[in-house]
Design a protein around this motif. Structure first.
Motif, PDB file in Angstrom:
ATOM      1  N   LYS A  40       0.821  -1.207   0.000  1.00 37.77           N
ATOM      2  CA  LYS A  40       0.000   0.000   0.000  1.00 37.77           C
ATOM      3  C   LYS A  40       0.855   1.256   0.000  1.00 37.77           C
ATOM      4  N   ILE A  41       1.906   1.277   0.828  1.00 44.84           N
ATOM      5  CA  ILE A  41       2.783   2.449   0.910  1.00 44.84           C
ATOM      6  C   ILE A  41       3.519   2.655  -0.413  1.00 44.84           C
ATOM      7  N   ARG A  42       3.983   1.565  -1.027  1.00 43.08           N
ATOM      8  CA  ARG A  42       4.660   1.698  -2.327  1.00 43.08           C
ATOM      9  C   ARG A  42       3.713   2.305  -3.367  1.00 43.08           C
ATOM     10  N   PHE A  43       2.467   1.874  -3.381  1.00 41.51           N
ATOM     11  CA  PHE A  43       1.476   2.410  -4.320  1.00 41.51           C
ATOM     12  C   PHE A  43       1.234   3.898  -4.058  1.00 41.51           C
ATOM     13  N   GLN A  44       1.089   4.253  -2.782  1.00 39.49           N
ATOM     14  CA  GLN A  44       0.774   5.636  -2.429  1.00 39.49           C
ATOM     15  C   GLN A  44       1.885   6.596  -2.830  1.00 39.49           C
ATOM     16  N   GLN A  64       1.236  -8.287  -8.845  1.00 39.11           N
ATOM     17  CA  GLN A  64       2.464  -7.918  -9.564  1.00 39.11           C
ATOM     18  C   GLN A  64       3.460  -7.259  -8.623  1.00 39.11           C
ATOM     19  N   ALA A  65       2.967  -6.341  -7.776  1.00 42.37           N
ATOM     20  CA  ALA A  65       3.847  -5.663  -6.828  1.00 42.37           C
ATOM     21  C   ALA A  65       4.442  -6.663  -5.838  1.00 42.37           C
ATOM     22  N   GLY A  66       3.609  -7.596  -5.373  1.00 40.55           N
ATOM     23  CA  GLY A  66       4.103  -8.609  -4.445  1.00 40.55           C
ATOM     24  C   GLY A  66       5.201  -9.456  -5.058  1.00 40.55           C
ATOM     25  N   ARG A  67       4.995  -9.884  -6.316  1.00 34.42           N
ATOM     26  CA  ARG A  67       6.014 -10.691  -6.998  1.00 34.42           C
ATOM     27  C   ARG A  67       7.299  -9.900  -7.214  1.00 34.42           C
ATOM     28  N   GLN A  68       7.167  -8.643  -7.607  1.00 33.00           N
ATOM     29  CA  GLN A  68       8.354  -7.838  -7.905  1.00 33.00           C
ATOM     30  C   GLN A  68       9.155  -7.534  -6.648  1.00 33.00           C
ATOM     31  N   ILE A  69       8.465  -7.187  -5.579  1.00 26.46           N
ATOM     32  CA  ILE A  69       9.157  -6.929  -4.314  1.00 26.46           C
ATOM     33  C   ILE A  69       9.868  -8.186  -3.838  1.00 26.46           C
ATOM     34  N   LEU A  70       9.194  -9.336  -3.959  1.00 28.95           N
ATOM     35  CA  LEU A  70       9.791 -10.608  -3.547  1.00 28.95           C
ATOM     36  C   LEU A  70      11.024 -10.925  -4.379  1.00 28.95           C
ATOM     37  N   GLN A  71      10.943 -10.683  -5.690  1.00 27.66           N
ATOM     38  CA  GLN A  71      12.049 -10.987  -6.592  1.00 27.66           C
ATOM     39  C   GLN A  71      13.239 -10.064  -6.366  1.00 27.66           C
ATOM     40  N   GLU A  73      13.802  -7.845  -3.644  1.00 27.36           N
ATOM     41  CA  GLU A  73      14.243  -7.532  -2.290  1.00 27.36           C
ATOM     42  C   GLU A  73      14.134  -8.692  -1.314  1.00 27.36           C
ATOM     43  N   GLY A  74      13.513  -9.790  -1.752  1.00 30.87           N
ATOM     44  CA  GLY A  74      13.395 -10.946  -0.880  1.00 30.87           C
ATOM     45  C   GLY A  74      12.183 -10.865   0.029  1.00 30.87           C
ATOM     46  N   PRO A  75      11.834 -11.978   0.688  1.00 34.41           N
ATOM     47  CA  PRO A  75      10.625 -12.023   1.530  1.00 34.41           C
ATOM     48  C   PRO A  75      10.657 -11.075   2.720  1.00 34.41           C
ATOM     49  N   THR A  76      11.861 -10.769   3.214  1.00 32.11           N
ATOM     50  CA  THR A  76      11.933  -9.876   4.382  1.00 32.11           C
ATOM     51  C   THR A  76      11.469  -8.455   4.053  1.00 32.11           C
ATOM     52  N   ALA A  77      11.415  -8.120   2.753  1.00 38.74           N
ATOM     53  CA  ALA A  77      10.979  -6.775   2.364  1.00 38.74           C
ATOM     54  C   ALA A  77       9.541  -6.506   2.809  1.00 38.74           C
ATOM     55  N   PHE A  78       8.730  -7.562   2.915  1.00 36.00           N
ATOM     56  CA  PHE A  78       7.340  -7.381   3.313  1.00 36.00           C
ATOM     57  C   PHE A  78       7.202  -7.044   4.794  1.00 36.00           C
ATOM     58  N   TRP A  79       8.292  -7.160   5.512  1.00 36.60           N
ATOM     59  CA  TRP A  79       8.285  -6.771   6.920  1.00 36.60           C
ATOM     60  C   TRP A  79       9.324  -5.682   7.176  1.00 36.60           C
ATOM     61  N   LYS A  80       9.619  -4.897   6.120  1.00 36.78           N
ATOM     62  CA  LYS A  80      10.519  -3.751   6.302  1.00 36.78           C
ATOM     63  C   LYS A  80       9.891  -2.783   7.307  1.00 36.78           C
ATOM     64  N   ALA A 148       9.434   2.490   2.803  1.00 40.84           N
ATOM     65  CA  ALA A 148       9.526   3.187   1.521  1.00 40.84           C
ATOM     66  C   ALA A 148      10.880   3.039   0.850  1.00 40.84           C
ATOM     67  N   GLN A 149      11.944   2.752   1.603  1.00 44.08           N
ATOM     68  CA  GLN A 149      13.271   2.741   0.999  1.00 44.08           C
ATOM     69  C   GLN A 149      13.508   1.481   0.166  1.00 44.08           C
ATOM     70  N   GLY A 150      14.261   1.661  -0.896  1.00 46.91           N
ATOM     71  CA  GLY A 150      14.605   0.539  -1.764  1.00 46.91           C
ATOM     72  C   GLY A 150      15.971  -0.021  -1.407  1.00 46.91           C
ATOM     73  N   GLU A 151      16.651  -0.565  -2.412  1.00 38.43           N
ATOM     74  CA  GLU A 151      18.000  -1.112  -2.230  1.00 38.43           C
ATOM     75  C   GLU A 151      18.986  -0.301  -3.070  1.00 38.43           C
ATOM     76  N   PRO A 152      20.171   0.044  -2.558  1.00 40.73           N
ATOM     77  CA  PRO A 152      20.651  -0.237  -1.208  1.00 40.73           C
ATOM     78  C   PRO A 152      19.936   0.614  -0.161  1.00 40.73           C
ATOM     79  N   ARG A 153      19.840   0.106   1.021  1.00 36.68           N
ATOM     80  CA  ARG A 153      19.099   0.779   2.073  1.00 36.68           C
ATOM     81  C   ARG A 153      19.848   2.015   2.579  1.00 36.68           C
ATOM     82  N   VAL A 154      19.089   3.074   2.819  1.00 40.92           N
ATOM     83  CA  VAL A 154      19.654   4.296   3.401  1.00 40.92           C
ATOM     84  C   VAL A 154      19.846   4.110   4.904  1.00 40.92           C
ATOM     85  N   TYR A 155      18.880   3.480   5.538  1.00 39.48           N
ATOM     86  CA  TYR A 155      18.945   3.243   6.986  1.00 39.48           C
ATOM     87  C   TYR A 155      19.149   1.747   7.232  1.00 39.48           C
TER      88      TYR A 155
END
Length: 318
Positions: A40-44, A64-71, A73-80, A148-155
């Motif tokens: 939701k945050i990525r869409f917003q 599509q967003a779920g598959r792309q994030i998984l591909q 950034e890996g599964p842990t991205a869903f709990w960023k 909201a942050q992508g890769e490489p991570r800022v924080y």
């Protein structure tokens, strides 16, 4: 029953138990719906249209967003940002439900209105959410930055995020987006509590034989309905809040597409309308409604479940 009910004197749980029930309901719910929150945050925050026909759009659908994030950034991205999100949920749930119980009891004792009225639940629900928001808003900003942050991570860590944000943007960074948050949260939470109560009464009227029996199912169903109605009515304000919270964070958003700078709530609304059209106000609505149905349903379900558990434990001890 959520809120003070003069007819339910038998369920005499303490304020501490109310706060614990609110905290646990927030904790369990957050763990379950975190993937939807990230999507939701990525869409917003995406400037480009959420459409497959737009070649520059990184995301255009939930799956599509779920598959792309998984591909990517890996599964842990869903709990960023899950740690600040859990701190947010635990603190918010405790303060909100405790404040709501105290406010509805105050209304009853002041003999102003019936504490079970739709309008009373709306006002008390909105005020309790504002109190909770003021308490945990810095954690909400941290959670949004992490999600909201992508890769490489800022924080890299929560401590790194706090120190970097404070050093580069000053202490007020932790209250970015507070105005639209308070403006949005008052009606959103007000509608949640008032519609939850109204839908429960409607359920008991529609199926009187089942209304008293299947309490857990009723709480889950009515909570989900209240969440969907509330989110739909107040969604644009939630989008403005997220856009403003990532202000000054543009470098971490570059890999997701275009970025914008906003001077405030009105400027944000004007830019979204001008560049993205009226439909831009509802970007991410689909995952948000799904999330609202699940999260609100689970929050009220778990809260009532733990309140009843505390009540039965007291009865067993007496």
């Amino acid at each position: 029953m959520v809120g003070y009910d003069p007819r339910a004197d038998g369920r005499n749980i303490s304020n501490f138990e109310v706060a614990v029930a609110g905290s646990v309901s927030g904790l369990v719910t957050r763990a379950l719906i975190s993937p939807l929150d990230v999507i939701k945050i990525r869409f917003q925050l995406q400037i480009e249209r959420l459409s497959r026909s737009d070649p520059s759009a990184k995301y255009y659908g939930i799956l599509q967003a779920g598959r792309q994030i998984l591909q990517e950034e890996g599964p842990t991205a869903f709990w960023k940002g899950h740690i600040p999100a859990q701190l947010l949920s635990i603190g918010y749930g405790a303060v909100q439900f405790l404040s709501f119980e105290l406010l509805t009891e105050l209304v009853h004792r002041a003999s102003v209105r019936d504490a079970r009225d739709f309008s009373v639940h709306f006002v008390c629900g909105g005020l309790s959410a504002c109190v909770a928001t003021l308490t945990v808003h810095p954690v909400d900003v941290l959670r949004t930055r992490f999600a909201a942050q992508g890769e490489p991570r800022v924080y890299k860590t929560l401590r790194d995020a706090v120190m970097t944000m404070y050093r580069t943007e000053g202490p007020l960074v932790f209250y970015k987006g507070l105005n639209p948050t308070l403006i949005a949260i008052f009606p959103y939470a007000g509608f949640q509590f008032s519609f939850y109560s109204s839908l429960k009464h409607a359920y008991e009227w529609a199926v009187p034989s089942e209304g008293k029996k299947n309490g857990n199912f009723k709480n889950l169903l009515c909570g989900s309905g209240a969440g969907v109605i509330s989110k739909t009515l107040t969604y644009p304000l939630d989008l403005f809040k997220k856009r403003l919270q990532v202000g000054g964070f543009e470098q971490a958003r570059a890999s997701f597409g275009q970025v914008r700078r906003y001077k405030g709530l009105l400027d944000c609304a004007q830019q979204v309308l001008r560049e993205e059209g009226a439909q831009g106000f509802f970007k991410g609505l689909s995952p948000s409604l799904l999330k609202a149905a699940l999260s609100t349903g689970f929050v009220f379900f778990w809260y009532e479940l733990f309140c009843n558990l505390f009540h039965h434990m007291k009865k067993a001890d007496s």
